[in-house]
Design a protein around this motif. Sequence first.
Motif, PDB file in Angstrom:
ATOM      1  N   PHE A 466       0.844  -1.194   0.000  1.00  0.00           N
ATOM      2  CA  PHE A 466       0.000   0.000   0.000  1.00  0.00           C
ATOM      3  C   PHE A 466       0.879   1.245   0.000  1.00  0.00           C
ATOM      4  CE2 PHE A 466      -1.895   3.354   2.621  1.00  0.00           C
ATOM      5  CZ  PHE A 466      -3.004   3.680   1.848  1.00  0.00           C
ATOM      6  N   VAL A 467       0.454   2.277  -0.797  1.00  0.00           N
ATOM      7  CA  VAL A 467       1.222   3.523  -0.887  1.00  0.00           C
ATOM      8  C   VAL A 467       0.460   4.682  -0.250  1.00  0.00           C
ATOM      9  CG1 VAL A 467       2.401   5.136  -2.438  1.00  0.00           C
ATOM     10  CG2 VAL A 467       2.297   2.702  -3.008  1.00  0.00           C
ATOM     11  N   TRP A 468      -0.791   4.941  -0.738  1.00  0.00           N
ATOM     12  CA  TRP A 468      -1.530   6.086  -0.226  1.00  0.00           C
ATOM     13  C   TRP A 468      -2.994   5.991  -0.649  1.00  0.00           C
ATOM     14  CZ3 TRP A 468      -2.813  10.143  -4.039  1.00  0.00           C
ATOM     15  CH2 TRP A 468      -2.354   9.849  -5.328  1.00  0.00           C
ATOM     16  N   TRP A 469      -3.816   6.879  -0.063  1.00  0.00           N
ATOM     17  CA  TRP A 469      -5.228   6.981  -0.418  1.00  0.00           C
ATOM     18  C   TRP A 469      -5.418   8.140  -1.386  1.00  0.00           C
ATOM     19  CZ3 TRP A 469      -8.360   3.193   1.100  1.00  0.00           C
ATOM     20  CH2 TRP A 469      -8.038   2.454   2.234  1.00  0.00           C
ATOM     21  N   ASP A 470      -6.062   7.874  -2.506  1.00  0.00           N
ATOM     22  CA  ASP A 470      -6.378   8.916  -3.473  1.00  0.00           C
ATOM     23  C   ASP A 470      -7.849   9.266  -3.310  1.00  0.00           C
ATOM     24  OD1 ASP A 470      -6.533  10.632  -5.585  1.00  0.00           O
ATOM     25  OD2 ASP A 470      -6.317   9.118  -7.144  1.00  0.00           O
ATOM     26  N   ASP A 473     -10.464  15.064  -3.102  1.00  0.00           N
ATOM     27  CA  ASP A 473      -9.745  16.345  -3.070  1.00  0.00           C
ATOM     28  C   ASP A 473      -8.618  16.365  -2.033  1.00  0.00           C
ATOM     29  OD1 ASP A 473     -12.419  18.099  -1.252  1.00  0.00           O
ATOM     30  OD2 ASP A 473     -11.240  16.303  -0.788  1.00  0.00           O
ATOM     31  N   GLU A 474      -8.247  15.201  -1.520  1.00  0.00           N
ATOM     32  CA  GLU A 474      -7.136  15.154  -0.574  1.00  0.00           C
ATOM     33  C   GLU A 474      -6.529  13.758  -0.622  1.00  0.00           C
ATOM     34  OE1 GLU A 474      -9.216  13.905   3.582  1.00  0.00           O
ATOM     35  OE2 GLU A 474      -9.439  16.015   3.019  1.00  0.00           O
ATOM     36  N   SER A 475      -5.416  13.574   0.053  1.00  0.00           N
ATOM     37  CA  SER A 475      -4.765  12.271   0.085  1.00  0.00           C
ATOM     38  C   SER A 475      -4.184  12.034   1.472  1.00  0.00           C
ATOM     39  CB  SER A 475      -3.660  12.186  -0.973  1.00  0.00           C
ATOM     40  OG  SER A 475      -2.672  13.164  -0.731  1.00  0.00           O
ATOM     41  N   ALA A 476      -3.933  10.733   1.760  1.00  0.00           N
ATOM     42  CA  ALA A 476      -3.370  10.385   3.067  1.00  0.00           C
ATOM     43  C   ALA A 476      -2.676   9.043   2.940  1.00  0.00           C
ATOM     44  CB  ALA A 476      -4.476  10.328   4.119  1.00  0.00           C
ATOM     45  N   THR A 477      -1.791   8.743   3.879  1.00  0.00           N
ATOM     46  CA  THR A 477      -1.029   7.495   3.838  1.00  0.00           C
ATOM     47  C   THR A 477      -1.346   6.577   5.012  1.00  0.00           C
ATOM     48  OG1 THR A 477       0.800   8.560   5.012  1.00  0.00           O
ATOM     49  CG2 THR A 477       0.886   8.547   2.583  1.00  0.00           C
ATOM     50  N   ASP A 478      -2.171   7.046   5.994  1.00  0.00           N
ATOM     51  CA  ASP A 478      -2.458   6.209   7.149  1.00  0.00           C
ATOM     52  C   ASP A 478      -3.320   5.010   6.747  1.00  0.00           C
ATOM     53  OD1 ASP A 478      -4.181   8.392   6.647  1.00  0.00           O
ATOM     54  OD2 ASP A 478      -5.337   7.895   8.434  1.00  0.00           O
ATOM     55  N   ASN A 479      -3.016   3.867   7.334  1.00  0.00           N
ATOM     56  CA  ASN A 479      -3.733   2.638   7.029  1.00  0.00           C
ATOM     57  C   ASN A 479      -3.721   1.729   8.267  1.00  0.00           C
ATOM     58  OD1 ASN A 479      -5.082   0.674   5.475  1.00  0.00           O
ATOM     59  ND2 ASN A 479      -3.143  -0.337   4.972  1.00  0.00           N
ATOM     60  N   VAL A 494      -4.179   3.051  -3.326  1.00  0.00           N
ATOM     61  CA  VAL A 494      -3.182   2.914  -4.389  1.00  0.00           C
ATOM     62  C   VAL A 494      -2.089   1.947  -3.925  1.00  0.00           C
ATOM     63  CG1 VAL A 494      -1.488   4.121  -5.826  1.00  0.00           C
ATOM     64  CG2 VAL A 494      -3.654   5.240  -5.236  1.00  0.00           C
ATOM     65  N   PHE A 495      -1.871   0.911  -4.726  1.00  0.00           N
ATOM     66  CA  PHE A 495      -0.828  -0.081  -4.440  1.00  0.00           C
ATOM     67  C   PHE A 495       0.233  -0.022  -5.532  1.00  0.00           C
ATOM     68  CE2 PHE A 495      -4.838  -1.719  -2.779  1.00  0.00           C
ATOM     69  CZ  PHE A 495      -4.507  -2.119  -1.497  1.00  0.00           C
ATOM     70  N   GLU A 496       1.462  -0.470  -5.189  1.00  0.00           N
ATOM     71  CA  GLU A 496       2.488  -0.636  -6.213  1.00  0.00           C
ATOM     72  C   GLU A 496       3.328  -1.862  -5.883  1.00  0.00           C
ATOM     73  OE1 GLU A 496       6.242   2.110  -4.792  1.00  0.00           O
ATOM     74  OE2 GLU A 496       4.818   2.969  -6.234  1.00  0.00           O
ATOM     75  N   ALA A 497       4.081  -2.311  -6.864  1.00  0.00           N
ATOM     76  CA  ALA A 497       4.873  -3.531  -6.703  1.00  0.00           C
ATOM     77  C   ALA A 497       6.031  -3.316  -5.730  1.00  0.00           C
ATOM     78  CB  ALA A 497       5.403  -3.994  -8.053  1.00  0.00           C
TER      79      ALA A 497
END
Length: 573
Positions: A466-470, A473-479, A494-497
């Motif tokens: 997991f990278v971040w929330w899209d 109108d805002e974004s965050a990285t908490d999970n 949003v995920f990435e390899a």
Amino acid sequence: MKNALTLFLALALASQAWAYDFEAEGLYFNITGDNTAEVTYPKRSNSEYYDGYTKPTGSLNIPAKVTNSSTSAEYDVTSIGSEAFYGCSGLTSVTIPNSVTSIGDYAFLGCSGLTTVTIGNSVTSIGSRAFDGCNVLTSVTIPNSVTSIGQSAFSYCSSITSVTIPNSVTSIGVSAFYCCSGLTTVIIGNSVTSIGGHAFRDCSGLTSVTIPNSVTSIGDEAFFGCSGLTSVTIPNSVTSIGERGFLGCSKLTEINVESANTNYSSENGVLFDKNKTTIVCYPAGKTGTYTIPNSVTSIGEAAFRDCSGLTSVTIPNSVKSIRSAAFYDCSGLTSVTIPNSVTSIGSSAFHGCSGLTSITIPLLSGKAIGTNFATLKNTILYFESENPQSQFSSSSIYTKAKNNVKAMYVGCKVIRAAVNDEECGSVATSGENLAVKGDDGSLWYLKETKNGTATLTASAKEGYHFVWWDDDDESATDNPRNVTVTQSRTYTAVFEADEPTALAANDTQEMMVAAVGGDIVITNAGCHITVSDLAGRIIYNQKAATDKINITVPARGLYIVKVGNTTQKIAIK
């Protein structure tokens, strides 16, 4: 006055018409050629075909040749005329000679005592309703000479147990075997190209049917109400299946389509169009839960009708329309969440879903709901719209909905969870002060709720993180992420390899990334490559197998290319 009397007499004579040219061997005949004749009835008075004459009874052997005693002329019997034995309920068996080439419409209609029929091997056509209502007829052999079976030819022959349709037959007429409830086995010859509408409707005893590869069309309701059928295979040749073709087949659990069919396909026994964009028929014998594939954009008319064993259905965001009677009488359904991609709901889409307690309806385009909610007395409707009346196809339907359902809430706020790529991970949702939690993972909050909170938890699959929330109108990285509900909003994880653990042996060679003819070309990579768009959607994700990799992207724009520990942007123009 004289003219009026003449007309009256003419009409009276017409209503009591003598229908034959001569009598022979206790039967009545019309001359059809120099030396041919057909069997007919003697006289008709209104609906009585043997008015004043004795109807044939018992066993009847129709002669191949007859002689007109008045002229001594001999005739070949080549046809059984229309209505020839209409209503002869005392007939028990009939043998039709090889000289006969056709059996006319209504020829044996209502012969309720007829148990056996032997058809000569020169007959080419069996007319409409020829044996309709012969309800104690137990066996009939259709000879190889027959090419067509007319409309309702054997309707209501409820005692017939098996039928073999020979290879000579090219078409099975509309309602040909309608309501043959005792029919258990049908063998269809390999020259049949069309199975007419209602052809085997309500053949409740039919347990199996093999549709040959010659058939191109299956008519409307062809197998409607065949409650004994458990599986059906659609061959490659079929190009059209009429509406409600397998409706009411309560034990049907599989509809399988041969892979080379160009118009239809199947997945897990469910019938789709070829590209799986429309779900055509979900077998009524299936039970439990079902998730509609993401390729589907339309739920077809009556697609899930009478699926009483269906307890839950997940409708993906790809679906745009739910057609009429789509979930008609799905009494096992308890809740349905309609995704925000849907723009129209057809009439009676949820009619008779007596177990439904909630339906959640997103913002639809104007006047898009045509369904009748009159039967949903235990159901609560949740609308995202502040003015749901504007979404109904008529004010009367809205009034019925409002007056018949258990409750209606408008202006609900919706929290929707999504992922940039389903191959990379998933999102779980939970919350407090919920109105309902949708099958698609969405959370619905009543408009009046002031302190609703939602928790979203992203879970990556192996090889991703997991990278971040899209957000809108805002974004965050908490999970996990906790949010206060103030308005409808979509949160995309949003995920990435993952980073590769080691580089290949040739990682010291010069690596190059270039845009060539709309493709991304990577040379001398020697390690793991990930290509994504600016929204985080993964386009390519695997280890380089050769020194030169060509990657085709879906559209022009900026892309992020990650090779090993190196990341760069590249524009495809």
